[in-house]
Design a protein around this motif. Structure first.
Motif, mmCIF file in Angstrom:
data_model
loop_
_atom_site.group_PDB
_atom_site.id
_atom_site.type_symbol
_atom_site.label_atom_id
_atom_site.label_comp_id
_atom_site.label_asym_id
_atom_site.label_seq_id
_atom_site.Cartn_x
_atom_site.Cartn_y
_atom_site.Cartn_z
ATOM 1 N N ASP A 138 0.831 -1.216 0.000
ATOM 2 C CA ASP A 138 0.000 0.000 0.000
ATOM 3 C C ASP A 138 0.859 1.258 0.000
ATOM 4 O OD1 ASP A 138 -2.472 -1.271 -0.064
ATOM 5 O OD2 ASP A 138 -2.483 -1.599 2.111
ATOM 6 N N ILE A 139 1.975 1.224 0.735
ATOM 7 C CA ILE A 139 2.882 2.389 0.754
ATOM 8 C C ILE A 139 3.436 2.611 -0.654
ATOM 9 C CG2 ILE A 139 5.098 3.271 1.609
ATOM 10 C CD1 ILE A 139 4.513 1.815 4.266
ATOM 11 N N ALA A 140 3.830 1.499 -1.301
ATOM 12 C CA ALA A 140 4.389 1.574 -2.658
ATOM 13 C C ALA A 140 3.387 2.223 -3.617
ATOM 14 C CB ALA A 140 4.765 0.176 -3.145
ATOM 15 N N ALA A 141 2.121 1.804 -3.518
ATOM 16 C CA ALA A 141 1.079 2.378 -4.384
ATOM 17 C C ALA A 141 0.903 3.876 -4.105
ATOM 18 C CB ALA A 141 -0.240 1.642 -4.163
ATOM 19 N N ALA A 142 1.026 4.257 -2.821
ATOM 20 C CA ALA A 142 0.820 5.665 -2.446
ATOM 21 C C ALA A 142 1.936 6.564 -2.966
ATOM 22 C CB ALA A 142 0.717 5.793 -0.925
ATOM 23 N N ILE A 143 3.175 6.042 -3.001
ATOM 24 C CA ILE A 143 4.295 6.901 -3.415
ATOM 25 C C ILE A 143 4.742 6.630 -4.861
ATOM 26 C CG2 ILE A 143 5.168 7.241 -1.063
ATOM 27 C CD1 ILE A 143 7.416 5.169 -1.772
ATOM 28 N N GLY A 144 4.049 5.687 -5.502
ATOM 29 C CA GLY A 144 4.350 5.425 -6.914
ATOM 30 C C GLY A 144 5.695 4.734 -7.122
ATOM 31 N N LYS A 145 6.058 3.818 -6.208
ATOM 32 C CA LYS A 145 7.311 3.068 -6.351
ATOM 33 C C LYS A 145 7.040 1.589 -6.075
ATOM 34 C CE LYS A 145 10.521 6.784 -4.998
ATOM 35 N NZ LYS A 145 10.601 7.370 -6.312
ATOM 36 N N SER A 146 8.053 0.741 -6.255
ATOM 37 C CA SER A 146 7.868 -0.693 -6.003
ATOM 38 C C SER A 146 7.906 -0.959 -4.496
ATOM 39 C CB SER A 146 8.990 -1.484 -6.676
ATOM 40 O OG SER A 146 10.211 -1.242 -5.972
ATOM 41 N N PRO A 147 7.292 -2.075 -4.042
ATOM 42 C CA PRO A 147 7.359 -2.429 -2.615
ATOM 43 C C PRO A 147 8.805 -2.545 -2.109
ATOM 44 C CG PRO A 147 5.679 -3.741 -3.699
ATOM 45 C CD PRO A 147 6.397 -2.992 -4.779
ATOM 46 N N ALA A 148 9.711 -3.062 -2.950
ATOM 47 C CA ALA A 148 11.120 -3.190 -2.540
ATOM 48 C C ALA A 148 11.726 -1.803 -2.299
ATOM 49 C CB ALA A 148 11.915 -3.938 -3.605
ATOM 50 N N ALA A 149 11.409 -0.866 -3.181
ATOM 51 C CA ALA A 149 11.917 0.511 -3.014
ATOM 52 C C ALA A 149 11.321 1.142 -1.757
ATOM 53 C CB ALA A 149 11.572 1.343 -4.241
ATOM 54 N N ALA A 150 10.028 0.872 -1.519
ATOM 55 C CA ALA A 150 9.362 1.414 -0.329
ATOM 56 C C ALA A 150 10.037 0.907 0.945
ATOM 57 C CB ALA A 150 7.882 1.050 -0.329
ATOM 58 N N ARG A 151 10.398 -0.373 0.936
ATOM 59 C CA ARG A 151 11.110 -0.965 2.085
ATOM 60 C C ARG A 151 12.448 -0.275 2.331
ATOM 61 N NH1 ARG A 151 9.742 -6.032 4.317
ATOM 62 N NH2 ARG A 151 8.042 -6.913 3.095
ATOM 63 N N GLN A 152 13.177 -0.045 1.250
ATOM 64 C CA GLN A 152 14.492 0.615 1.359
ATOM 65 C C GLN A 152 14.350 2.024 1.913
ATOM 66 O OE1 GLN A 152 16.201 0.059 -2.568
ATOM 67 N NE2 GLN A 152 18.098 -0.656 -1.624
ATOM 68 N N ILE A 153 13.362 2.745 1.407
ATOM 69 C CA ILE A 153 13.133 4.126 1.873
ATOM 70 C C ILE A 153 12.760 4.109 3.358
ATOM 71 C CG2 ILE A 153 11.675 6.187 1.615
ATOM 72 C CD1 ILE A 153 11.406 5.326 -1.412
ATOM 73 N N ALA A 154 11.915 3.149 3.750
ATOM 74 C CA ALA A 154 11.496 3.036 5.157
ATOM 75 C C ALA A 154 12.710 2.782 6.054
ATOM 76 C CB ALA A 154 10.473 1.915 5.318
ATOM 77 N N HIS A 155 13.579 1.911 5.594
ATOM 78 C CA HIS A 155 14.781 1.550 6.354
ATOM 79 C C HIS A 155 15.677 2.785 6.529
ATOM 80 C CE1 HIS A 155 17.851 -1.034 8.003
ATOM 81 N NE2 HIS A 155 18.724 -0.613 7.102
ATOM 82 N N ARG A 156 15.862 3.512 5.432
ATOM 83 C CA ARG A 156 16.719 4.717 5.456
ATOM 84 C C ARG A 156 16.120 5.786 6.370
ATOM 85 N NH1 ARG A 156 17.057 5.620 -0.074
ATOM 86 N NH2 ARG A 156 15.548 7.307 -0.034
ATOM 87 N N ALA A 157 14.810 5.983 6.256
ATOM 88 C CA ALA A 157 14.131 6.998 7.077
ATOM 89 C C ALA A 157 14.201 6.630 8.559
ATOM 90 C CB ALA A 157 12.676 7.142 6.632
ATOM 91 N N ARG A 158 14.007 5.338 8.856
ATOM 92 C CA ARG A 158 14.038 4.881 10.254
ATOM 93 C C ARG A 158 15.419 5.124 10.856
ATOM 94 N NH1 ARG A 158 13.183 -0.436 9.681
ATOM 95 N NH2 ARG A 158 11.042 -0.074 9.056
ATOM 96 N N ARG A 159 16.467 4.800 10.094
ATOM 97 C CA ARG A 159 17.849 5.014 10.575
ATOM 98 C C ARG A 159 18.095 6.493 10.867
ATOM 99 N NH1 ARG A 159 20.818 1.865 6.601
ATOM 100 N NH2 ARG A 159 21.143 3.874 5.643
ATOM 101 N N HIS A 160 17.647 7.328 9.948
ATOM 102 C CA HIS A 160 17.825 8.784 10.064
ATOM 103 C C HIS A 160 17.127 9.310 11.327
ATOM 104 C CE1 HIS A 160 18.167 12.911 8.301
ATOM 105 N NE2 HIS A 160 17.103 13.106 9.040
ATOM 106 N N VAL A 161 15.882 8.847 11.551
ATOM 107 C CA VAL A 161 15.101 9.309 12.709
ATOM 108 C C VAL A 161 15.700 8.775 14.015
ATOM 109 C CG1 VAL A 161 12.836 9.206 13.845
ATOM 110 C CG2 VAL A 161 12.980 9.648 11.378
ATOM 111 N N GLU A 162 16.074 7.489 14.020
ATOM 112 C CA GLU A 162 16.645 6.877 15.237
ATOM 113 C C GLU A 162 17.869 7.647 15.724
ATOM 114 O OE1 GLU A 162 15.506 4.687 17.248
ATOM 115 O OE2 GLU A 162 13.795 4.122 16.008
ATOM 116 N N ALA A 163 18.676 8.123 14.781
ATOM 117 C CA ALA A 163 19.911 8.832 15.150
ATOM 118 C C ALA A 163 19.627 10.203 15.776
ATOM 119 C CB ALA A 163 20.786 9.000 13.909
ATOM 120 N N ARG A 164 18.419 10.736 15.549
ATOM 121 C CA ARG A 164 18.126 12.110 15.982
ATOM 122 C C ARG A 164 17.021 12.235 17.022
ATOM 123 N NH1 ARG A 164 19.859 11.586 11.098
ATOM 124 N NH2 ARG A 164 21.240 13.117 10.123
ATOM 125 N N ARG A 165 16.280 11.139 17.278
ATOM 126 C CA ARG A 165 15.141 11.243 18.205
ATOM 127 C C ARG A 165 15.657 11.225 19.648
ATOM 128 N NH1 ARG A 165 11.948 5.944 16.798
ATOM 129 N NH2 ARG A 165 10.238 7.311 17.331
#
Length: 298
Positions: A138-165
């Motif tokens: 569903d995330i992939a459909a919302a952002i117009g990318k593949s599920p694999a790409a959505a997973r990668q973006i989620a992973h990158r975003a989570r790492r970025h947030v974890e380092a700063r929260r």
């Protein structure tokens, strides 16, 4: 659309409205813009043939996410010309939002400022995945990318947030206690009490949007922040009061000057001391507090 179908579409939209508003608000940090996104979502939703939609909630979230991303890109230009620091718009929330600890943390000033440092797509993916636990298809459909790409973006975003929260989770009770100690120190104009509740590296961010007086840059360091508050109070013409409230699912103070809302003060608390103070004075960001009912998840 036939009346019957229109009624069904309306009912489905109303049933999911709070969820959609929260998704848009978390992606945008602005209640006014989230309201506009909901309007755009509604206009698209009523044109859709519902017989083709298998999962209405997912489809509505998809439209809302797309509209939010469009809006976020245009807001970037507004923020670039904004006078002084930009803080997310304060939102009154009901106790059920505070009870949902994941949601309350994600709506806190501290975390919403971290979300500001993500790219628009990373922010949308982080919100959908981490806050609302939406599946990658569903995330992939919302952002117009593949599920694999959505997973990668989620992973990158989570790492970025974890380092700063914030490193530690603070309970509402601890936040409320720190706010009370802060308020007491201000009321008694006691510099030592104020320094006791402020962490040495505390930062004060004020958002006046050029419409109200506010520091144009963040102020860092307990001594400077204490002087700013105690010195500033001496110059206030009128009576300032602080009223405990719940903003964005977290304890905060509604500050009034002679009874009228002057601003909203939110804090970031770590190990019982205040590490961040966020004061929104821009009147354009305070209209939602008086004109709308508090956000609920129900």
């Amino acid at each position: 659309m036939h009346d019957h179908t229109a009624d069904t579409a309306t009912e489905l939209f109303v049933a999911h409205r709070n969820l959609l508003f929260t998704v848009a608000y978390e992606i945008l940090g602005s209640a006014a813009d989230a309201e506009d996104v909901l309007q755009e979502t509604w206009l698209r939703w009523i044109k859709i043939d519902l017989r083709q939609v298998h999962d209405q909630r997912a489809y509505l979230v998809r439209i809302t996410t797309r509209q939010s991303l469009n809006r976020l890109r245009s807001m970037k230009r507004r923020k670039e010309t904004y006078i002084g620091p930009w803080l997310p718009e304060p939102l009154l929330t009901t106790p059920d939002v505070a009870a949902d600890t994941e949601l309350a943390e994600s709506m806190s000033r501290a975390l919403m400022l971290v979300l500001e440092t993500l790219t628009p797509t990373e922010r949308a993916v982080f919100v959908l995945r981490e806050v609302f636990d939406i599946g990658y298809d569903d995330i992939a459909a919302a952002i117009g990318k593949s599920p694999a790409a959505a997973r990668q973006i989620a992973h990158r975003a989570r790492r970025h947030v974890e380092a700063r929260r914030p490193r530690t989770r603070t309970s509402p009770r601890q936040t409320r206690a720190a706010l009370e100690a802060f308020q007491h120190a201000i009321q008694t104009t006691d510099p030592q009490k104020l320094l006791n509740v402020l962490a040495p590296e505390v930062t004060l961010i004020s958002d006046g949007g050029g419409l109200e007086q506010a520091a144009l840059r963040p102020i860092t360091g307990a001594g400077k922040v204490a002087r700013m508050f105690l010195g500033g109070l001496g110059k206030v013409d009128g009576t300032l009061t602080g009223e405990p409230t719940v903003i964005n699912g977290n304890p905060a103070l509604l500050v009034r000057l002679d009874g009228d809302i002057d601003g909203v003060l939110a804090v970031r608390v770590e190990d019982t001391r205040i590490t961040g103070l966020y004061y929104v004075r821009n009147p354009d960001k305070l209209t939602h507090l008086t004109s709308h009912t508090p956000l609920t998840l129900r």
